[in-house]
Design a protein around this motif. Sequence first.
Motif, mmCIF file in Angstrom:
data_model
loop_
_atom_site.group_PDB
_atom_site.id
_atom_site.type_symbol
_atom_site.label_atom_id
_atom_site.label_comp_id
_atom_site.label_asym_id
_atom_site.label_seq_id
_atom_site.Cartn_x
_atom_site.Cartn_y
_atom_site.Cartn_z
ATOM 1 N N LYS A 278 0.841 -1.202 0.000
ATOM 2 C CA LYS A 278 0.000 0.000 0.000
ATOM 3 C C LYS A 278 0.873 1.247 0.000
ATOM 4 O O LYS A 278 0.572 2.239 -0.663
ATOM 5 N N ASN A 279 1.944 1.191 0.767
ATOM 6 C CA ASN A 279 2.878 2.305 0.799
ATOM 7 C C ASN A 279 3.411 2.599 -0.596
ATOM 8 O O ASN A 279 3.445 3.746 -1.031
ATOM 9 N N VAL A 280 3.839 1.542 -1.257
ATOM 10 C CA VAL A 280 4.441 1.712 -2.576
ATOM 11 C C VAL A 280 3.382 2.158 -3.591
ATOM 12 O O VAL A 280 3.660 2.956 -4.483
ATOM 13 N N ALA A 281 2.157 1.641 -3.405
ATOM 14 C CA ALA A 281 1.104 1.962 -4.366
ATOM 15 C C ALA A 281 0.568 3.385 -4.189
ATOM 16 O O ALA A 281 -0.046 3.930 -5.110
ATOM 17 N N GLU B 44 -1.958 9.151 -8.930
ATOM 18 C CA GLU B 44 -1.958 9.487 -10.357
ATOM 19 C C GLU B 44 -3.203 8.949 -11.047
ATOM 20 O O GLU B 44 -3.351 9.077 -12.260
ATOM 21 N N ARG B 45 -4.045 8.291 -10.287
ATOM 22 C CA ARG B 45 -5.289 7.705 -10.793
ATOM 23 C C ARG B 45 -5.036 6.717 -11.928
ATOM 24 O O ARG B 45 -5.725 6.701 -12.934
ATOM 25 N N LEU B 46 -4.020 5.917 -11.732
ATOM 26 C CA LEU B 46 -3.729 4.877 -12.724
ATOM 27 C C LEU B 46 -4.695 3.715 -12.506
ATOM 28 O O LEU B 46 -5.193 3.511 -11.401
ATOM 29 N N PRO B 47 -4.964 2.941 -13.550
ATOM 30 C CA PRO B 47 -5.828 1.769 -13.387
ATOM 31 C C PRO B 47 -5.225 0.799 -12.366
ATOM 32 O O PRO B 47 -4.004 0.669 -12.269
ATOM 33 N N ARG B 48 -6.112 0.143 -11.638
ATOM 34 C CA ARG B 48 -5.669 -0.732 -10.548
ATOM 35 C C ARG B 48 -4.684 -1.805 -11.007
ATOM 36 O O ARG B 48 -3.721 -2.107 -10.310
ATOM 37 N N ALA B 49 -4.980 -2.369 -12.149
ATOM 38 C CA ALA B 49 -4.129 -3.454 -12.634
ATOM 39 C C ALA B 49 -2.707 -2.955 -12.853
ATOM 40 O O ALA B 49 -1.740 -3.614 -12.471
ATOM 41 N N GLU B 50 -2.613 -1.761 -13.410
ATOM 42 C CA GLU B 50 -1.280 -1.228 -13.673
ATOM 43 C C GLU B 50 -0.553 -0.932 -12.367
ATOM 44 O O GLU B 50 0.641 -1.186 -12.232
ATOM 45 N N VAL B 51 -1.304 -0.381 -11.407
ATOM 46 C CA VAL B 51 -0.699 -0.091 -10.107
ATOM 47 C C VAL B 51 -0.134 -1.373 -9.512
ATOM 48 O O VAL B 51 1.022 -1.426 -9.082
ATOM 49 N N ARG B 52 -0.971 -2.414 -9.527
ATOM 50 C CA ARG B 52 -0.547 -3.679 -8.931
ATOM 51 C C ARG B 52 0.712 -4.215 -9.625
ATOM 52 O O ARG B 52 1.648 -4.654 -8.987
#
Lengths: 527, 257
Positions: free
Chosen positions: A92-95, A101-109
């Motif tokens: 969560k810290n890293v994310a 930046e409101r990136l899509p969840r999949a990309e964040v993961r």
Amino acid sequence: MLQITGVSRRFGDVTALSEVSLEIRQGEFFALLGPSGCGKTTLLRILAGFETPDSGAVTLDGDDLLGQPAHRRPVNLMFQSYALFPHMTVAKNVAYGLERERLPRAEVRERVAEVLEKVGLSETAGRKPHRLSGGQRQRVALARAIVKRPRLLLLDEPLSALDKKVRAEMQLELKRLQHEVGITFVVVTHDQEEAMSLADRIAVFSAGRVEQVDAPVTLYERPATPFVAGFVGANNLFEGEARAGGLSCDGLGVLPVVSELPEGTAALLAVRPERLRLDEETVTEPEAVTAAEDSEAETESKAETGSGAVTDSEDAAAVTGDEAVADGEAQEVSGDEAAADSESPVDGDDPADEEAVDGDDPADEEAVDGDDPADEEAVDDGEESRGEEATAVPEAVKDSQNAEESEGSEESAGPEDSEVTAGEEVPEESEAAAGGEVPEESEAAADDEVAADPAVAADGEAVTGGPGVLRGKVVDVSFYGGVSHVSVLVAGRSTPVLVATQGATQVQAGSSVTLTWRAEDGVLIPQ
Amino acid sequence: MRRSPLLHLPFWATYVFLYTPIVVLVVMSFNSGKSPYSFTGFSLKWYGKLAGNDLVKEGLVNTLIVAVGCTALSTVLGTLLAVGLARHTRSRLLDALGVLPAVLPDLVLAIGLLVFYATVKMTLGLHSVLLAHTVFGMAFVAAVVRTRLVHADNSLEEASRDLGATPFTTFLRVTLPQLAPGIAAGALLAFTLSVDEFVIAFFTSAPATPTLPIVIYSMVRFGVTPEINALATLLLAVSFTVVIVAQRMTRLTESLS
């Protein structure tokens, strides 16, 4: 890439940054190095957006950076304390930054997994920061910053919170990562080893100014300012004036260095400990007897110590150091006379005199303690040197009676100084005979100048002659890191000269040595 | 090292002094007899009687309305007050004034509020008690949150901003979670203080809507009955639960940070 132009910042009366200009190149590992309070952290905070400069400009790839608020800058900071969010897991810290930046969840993961892999923390993704070790936390902080792919990554004392072993690992790790991600790194540190080992280029800061910007090796080999010479690595610094053949140094003669400065320029000579050659001296007798030769140099150095010893007492007394020495040079008086003379002023109720006596008890005492062995040597050491100080005493006192105000006071260096010279040097230079007189005089209730002056007189004598450039006595030998570190106390110089030689040395504390170096190994820095 | 048992004596004596009245009260609430002073046998009849007492029930409902409302208001306002004091002012005077209502004598606050309500021509009722309780509840929350803020790590907020969070997101996602234990503790404090607050409620409530402490007071005027003992025991149970929960919570959150 990053262009800092004339940035200044003041906090009340304190100038944190003064007209700082720097250029940092794309992909560079750049270090801001300086002692604490030199302004480097302020600069870092200005780059991050937590601090606004009073004046100056900062551009990143040509875009103005200062106009943007911290959360819009393509710059990330790794905090000294790491500042991990305690209520969030590692992942969560890293994310966190990516989510902003409101990136899509999949990309964040995906990107979080990727960066955690890169710093080797994949298996701790679900843990809270308090369950990580110091090194792991540091990696999380780093991951959290680089996952945003900033154009500039700022690191505030990145390794200071780690213990030594982890620190070495992380140093390599940081370099590897920087290489891998290709982000420009700017690291702030007070630890020169850290800066030297990490950075491509280093800006050395002092009191809010940039002293020098160079590659680590250049910084070490060719310091451009006195501060850099003293701050980066161990160094031996000599103050003096540039001459054709080197640097004319008070009390030490002309020291070899390649000089391109106009003659007479005040300059600092820096010679690295490992550039010094140390040779053990076998004969110790002759140097002791030698009388004052380099009279000019001597006078000055004496003046310094003389006044230093009396600092506490009175301006008038400070002068006496000067005068006393000047007079002492030419005179020849027997030892007995000296004793008699030195007693007489004490009887007189001269205020300056009294104060002088009171002024520096510690220095006085140390001189007495230190000199018992020297005393014996002094006996075979001819009359001249005794005579010198002997005359010095009465003259000094006479002068102090007249003089009320003096320029000498400006030179006074404080009581500690006098302790150094009188207390430490005298014993070390004991074979230089003159020092040997001190106890007798002290017993006769002589004042401080007596104690201090001979010490210097002795210093002056020990310098000259012989094959070595500098001669001195080894005061300390220590061996670590495969290198022998030898401290040599050289006459005419209050701080020991440091010598570093590869491997274990045969030299022992107490032995007399000569120090030499090649002229091209010295660095001359104009002051 | 063994300490003399004598040294334990003052410690235990203090505890006995503290808890004897409470123990007596609890025991007497189970008394079968009518006298509140001599125990004649075990019975739950006073609890039954209490359940049938409409006056008490009404008072309890009123008190809960006030307490919940005041807790909600105090928590929000108190937290904002604490953050504002910590971030936007250097004034020690403002700092002190912010928590002053917490230490002001109830009577002063009560009279002041009554005069104030009269001046603005506000009708008295539960709303006036609620507002009055919020005044000091807020101060307590602010005081508790403030101490938490002092120990909070400033760099966390900076880190949040550095990572691209707006100041608002930072406050929600980083500052508030950090303050959570303090806010919770403050909220519980405000709640318990409001539930048993008498003086201010007495001054600022309307006769038609008494809070529980006022109901109890009016009952006691005609003598202490075991019914009141039972009521007190119930209140005691609630207070205990709240304190224990609060302790648990702070311990839990502290272990997290």
